[in-house]
Motif scaffolding. Structure first.
Motif, PDB file in Angstrom:
ATOM      1  N   PRO A  88       0.812  -1.228   0.000  1.00  0.00           N
ATOM      2  CA  PRO A  88       0.000   0.000   0.000  1.00  0.00           C
ATOM      3  C   PRO A  88       0.843   1.276   0.000  1.00  0.00           C
ATOM      4  O   PRO A  88       0.494   2.256  -0.659  1.00  0.00           O
ATOM      5  CB  PRO A  88      -0.818  -0.115   1.286  1.00  0.00           C
ATOM      6  CG  PRO A  88      -0.899  -1.570   1.551  1.00  0.00           C
ATOM      7  CD  PRO A  88       0.404  -2.140   1.070  1.00  0.00           C
ATOM      8  N   ARG A 117      -1.649  -5.948   5.842  1.00  0.00           N
ATOM      9  CA  ARG A 117      -1.765  -5.173   4.597  1.00  0.00           C
ATOM     10  C   ARG A 117      -3.116  -4.485   4.504  1.00  0.00           C
ATOM     11  O   ARG A 117      -3.207  -3.305   4.156  1.00  0.00           O
ATOM     12  CB  ARG A 117      -1.553  -6.076   3.387  1.00  0.00           C
ATOM     13  CG  ARG A 117      -1.572  -5.282   2.080  1.00  0.00           C
ATOM     14  CD  ARG A 117      -1.423  -6.146   0.880  1.00  0.00           C
ATOM     15  NE  ARG A 117      -2.695  -6.807   0.607  1.00  0.00           N
ATOM     16  CZ  ARG A 117      -2.897  -7.624  -0.412  1.00  0.00           C
ATOM     17  NH1 ARG A 117      -1.920  -7.920  -1.220  1.00  0.00           N
ATOM     18  NH2 ARG A 117      -4.076  -8.163  -0.598  1.00  0.00           N
ATOM     19  N   TYR A 141      -6.728  -3.441  -2.522  1.00  0.00           N
ATOM     20  CA  TYR A 141      -6.213  -3.507  -1.151  1.00  0.00           C
ATOM     21  C   TYR A 141      -7.241  -3.137  -0.095  1.00  0.00           C
ATOM     22  O   TYR A 141      -6.978  -3.296   1.087  1.00  0.00           O
ATOM     23  CB  TYR A 141      -4.980  -2.608  -1.002  1.00  0.00           C
ATOM     24  CG  TYR A 141      -3.806  -3.083  -1.810  1.00  0.00           C
ATOM     25  CD1 TYR A 141      -3.585  -4.429  -2.042  1.00  0.00           C
ATOM     26  CD2 TYR A 141      -2.911  -2.184  -2.343  1.00  0.00           C
ATOM     27  CE1 TYR A 141      -2.509  -4.867  -2.778  1.00  0.00           C
ATOM     28  CE2 TYR A 141      -1.825  -2.613  -3.090  1.00  0.00           C
ATOM     29  CZ  TYR A 141      -1.630  -3.953  -3.300  1.00  0.00           C
ATOM     30  OH  TYR A 141      -0.572  -4.378  -4.036  1.00  0.00           O
TER      31      TYR A 141
END
Length: 168
Positions: A88, A117, A141
């Motif tokens: 990220p 994450r 994400y």
């Protein structure tokens, strides 16, 4: 002497011409974009993956990682997990701009890396929704991976493994 002065003038004129060619303009256009400055706001979020739960706090700093009181390379010795957790920041060009403080429990190493994450991505999304959300969402994400272990069924050895069939 006059001939020597002419050659130096010709070389200088040629250097000035080459510095203003279209190639230099293309090089400037191909140059990577400037990194955005990190905001001075902290963000916190929870990430989950399989049985792992990560409570993450992202604060402006120098890029220091603290996971359960340990450093990143100490907690995740596998380079693949370190890279997965750092994605990220990499996709947003914010590497080294924030310190990460995380508490992780449950699950295995891979699940904990996935949970961390997701927690980091959610924290960065909370910090600056306007600039970060589209990029993080496009990369996938911000989505929780809902795959979990399937339960064991009665009469089977595992979730799907049965005894070998014998015709005779």
């Amino acid at each position: 002497m006059a001939q020597n002065e002419e050659t130096t003038e010709a070389v200088e004129a040629e250097e000035t011409l080459t510095s203003y060619t279209s190639e230099s303009g293309a090089a400037e256009a191909a140059a990577p974009k400037k990194e955005r400055p990190a905001l001075t706001v902290a963000g916190a979020a929870v990430g989950r993956r399989k049985e792992a739960v990560a409570r993450v706090r992202v604060v402006p700093g120098s890029g220091k990682w603290t996971i359960n009181g340990r450093a990143l390379d100490n907690y995740f010795p596998n380079k693949l997990h370190q890279q997965d957790v750092n994605e990220p920041f990499k996709i947003l060009d914010l590497e080294g701009a924030y310190d990460v403080i995380a508490r992780i429990h449950g699950g295995g190493i891979s699940g904990q890396a996935g949970a961390l994450r997701l927690g980091i991505a959610r924290s960065l999304n909370e910090i600056d929704v306007d600039n970060n959300r589209a990029t993080l969402k496009k990369a996938g994400y911000l989505r929780r991976d809902a795959r979990i272990i399937e339960r064991k069924k009665a009469g089977l050895k595992k979730a799907r493994k049965a005894q070998q069939y014998s015709k005779r």
